[in-house]
Design an enzyme around this catalytic site. Structure first.
Site, short mmCIF file in Angstrom:
data_model
loop_
_atom_site.label_atom_id
_atom_site.label_comp_id
_atom_site.label_asym_id
_atom_site.label_seq_id
_atom_site.Cartn_x
_atom_site.Cartn_y
_atom_site.Cartn_z
CB SER A 136 40.55 13.31 99.69
OG SER A 136 40.00 13.38 100.99
CE1 TYR A 149 35.55 15.41 97.10
CE2 TYR A 149 35.62 14.22 99.18
CZ TYR A 149 36.18 15.12 98.30
OH TYR A 149 37.38 15.71 98.60
N1 LIG Z 1 38.25 20.82 102.33
C1 LIG Z 1 38.47 19.57 102.61
O1 LIG Z 1 38.13 19.08 103.71
C2 LIG Z 1 39.17 18.68 101.60
C3 LIG Z 1 39.73 17.48 102.07
C4 LIG Z 1 40.39 16.65 101.16
C5 LIG Z 1 40.49 17.02 99.84
N2 LIG Z 1 39.92 18.19 99.40
C6 LIG Z 1 40.05 18.53 97.97
O2 LIG Z 1 40.74 19.75 97.86
C7 LIG Z 1 40.41 20.36 96.61
C8 LIG Z 1 40.09 21.82 96.85
O3 LIG Z 1 38.92 21.91 97.66
P1 LIG Z 1 38.78 22.99 98.82
O4 LIG Z 1 38.57 22.28 100.09
O5 LIG Z 1 39.86 23.99 98.73
O6 LIG Z 1 37.35 23.60 98.44
P2 LIG Z 1 36.89 25.06 97.95
O7 LIG Z 1 37.35 26.09 98.92
O8 LIG Z 1 35.43 24.91 97.69
O9 LIG Z 1 37.68 25.28 96.58
C9 LIG Z 1 37.38 24.51 95.44
C10 LIG Z 1 38.03 25.15 94.23
O10 LIG Z 1 37.76 24.31 93.08
C11 LIG Z 1 37.08 25.07 92.10
N3 LIG Z 1 36.16 24.23 91.34
C12 LIG Z 1 35.28 23.32 91.81
N4 LIG Z 1 34.59 22.78 90.80
C13 LIG Z 1 35.06 23.36 89.66
C14 LIG Z 1 34.74 23.23 88.30
N5 LIG Z 1 33.81 22.36 87.86
N6 LIG Z 1 35.40 23.99 87.39
C15 LIG Z 1 36.33 24.88 87.82
N7 LIG Z 1 36.68 25.04 89.09
C16 LIG Z 1 36.05 24.29 90.01
C17 LIG Z 1 36.36 26.16 92.88
O11 LIG Z 1 36.07 27.23 92.03
P3 LIG Z 1 34.54 27.72 91.81
O12 LIG Z 1 34.06 28.15 93.16
O13 LIG Z 1 34.70 28.80 90.81
O14 LIG Z 1 33.78 26.53 91.31
C18 LIG Z 1 37.41 26.50 93.93
O15 LIG Z 1 38.40 27.33 93.35
C19 LIG Z 1 39.26 19.55 96.04
O16 LIG Z 1 39.76 18.68 95.05
C20 LIG Z 1 38.75 18.77 97.25
O17 LIG Z 1 38.15 17.57 96.86
C21 LIG Z 1 39.29 19.04 100.26
#
Ligand SMILES: NC(=O)c1ccc[n+]([C@@H]2O[C@H](COP(=O)([O-])OP(=O)(O)OC[C@H]3O[C@@H](n4cnc5c(N)ncnc54)[C@H](OP(=O)(O)O)[C@@H]3O)[C@@H](O)[C@H]2O)c1
Length: 262
Positions: A136, A149
């Site tokens: 990120s 985080y």
């Molecule tokens: N959204 C943003 O602004 C942003 C920005 C930069 C980076 N990111 C990164 O992008 C990645 C995806 O996030 P997202 O934004 O797409 O969020 P999201 O929509 O909440 O998706 C997160 C995914 O990770 C899974 N997950 C989380 N904790 C887990 C665990 N302990 N074991 C298994 N699965 C787990 C969730 O599944 P469950 O619901 O089943 O737990 C879901 O499939 C993350 O690494 C996040 O840090 C996000």
């Protein structure tokens, strides 16, 4: 000829859902994982795109959960690992529950590096493979009111570059996708919907995933999705950490959404 095979973690929602869909569209079979049952509906979408899909429901914050995922690969050669599962945690560090803090660290750091090691070893012995880590731009910025985080993402960003250098000349590439704020469940799960960043305009997860997928296929070292985020990360690299921490306060302090309107 068998199809290439990809493992995608966090494939039930957000960026990971779109990454896995792209893999399916581009001809990969899939092993997908998430912690909650929604992963099964996501798998149906990937099957509809032509992929043979194996599903694992497991908490990837635990080594047992990662072992379960790796066992489900059943010895099949992994052409691409998209280690994307992760979550945030907003609010003041001293007011957070330590179990929640630990879960963020264990998911974003411990479970991720464990999986990368298991899969990476087999890629190195075959002399080929692609690893995409979702880091990120938060990794460049001390995360006031999201302190743990941002620290985990600084780890992922740094780890990715180091591993890439170690694997130079092995045929295995490592790419770090560095999104900015993206329209997913992330901010609700992190309890940050009352913050300026939580309510602000965000990138489309499908666009972010496309940028990351293409960078992985090219074997690039890193990619920041979106020109605004590119600019923000370039400025962050030249700005003192104390100034960045104050800027982050304005985006992520509880109640900052209301303050920004007044
Ligand atoms: N959204 C943003 O602004 C942003 C920005 C930069 C980076 N990111 C990164 O992008 C990645 C995806 O996030 P997202 O934004 O797409 O969020 P999201 O929509 O909440 O998706 C997160 C995914 O990770 C899974 N997950 C989380 N904790 C887990 C665990 N302990 N074991 C298994 N699965 C787990 C969730 O599944 P469950 O619901 O089943 O737990 C879901 O499939 C993350 O690494 C996040 O840090 C996000």
């Amino acid at each position: 000829m068998s199809k290439p095979f990809a493992i995608v973690t966090g494939a039930s929602a957000g960026i990971g859902l779109e990454l896995a869909a792209l893999c399916a569209e581009e001809g990969f079979d899939l092993l997908v994982a998430a912690d909650r049952p929604e992963i099964h509906q996501a798998a149906d979408r990937f099957r509809g795109l032509g992929a043979d899909v194996t599903v694992v429901e497991a908490d990837l914050a635990t080594t047992d959960g990662v072992d379960l995922l790796w066992t489900a690969a059943a010895g099949r050669s992994v052409d691409a690992l998209l280690a994307n599962a992760g979550h945030g945690l907003g609010r003041a560090f001293l007011d957070q529950d330590f179990r929640d803090i630990r879960h963020v660290i264990d998911t974003n750091v411990t479970g991720t590096v464990y999986l990368v090691q298991l899969v990476g070893r087999t890629m190195r012995s075959r002399g080929e493979g692609r690893i995409l880590l979702t880091g990120s731009i938060a990794g460049f910025i001390p995360g006031t009111y999201q302190a743990v985080y941002n620290g985990t993402k600084a780890f992922v960003d740094s780890f990715s570059f180091a591993l890439r250098a170690e694997l130079k000349d092995t045929g295995v590439t490592v790419t770090c996708l560095m999104p900015g704020a993206t329209e997913t469940d992330f901010f609700a799960r992190a309890d940050m919907l009352d913050t300026k960043v939580g309510q602000g305009k965000k990138d489309d997860p499908a666009d972010v995933a496309r940028v990351g997928f293409d960078a992985m296929m090219r074997g690039d070292g890193d990619v920041v999705s979106g020109w605004k985020n590119k600019l923000q990360s370039a400025i962050a690299n030249m700005t003192p950490a104390g100034v960045l921490a104050e800027q982050h306060r304005r985006m992520a302090e509880p109640g900052s959404a209301e303050k920004a309107k007044s």
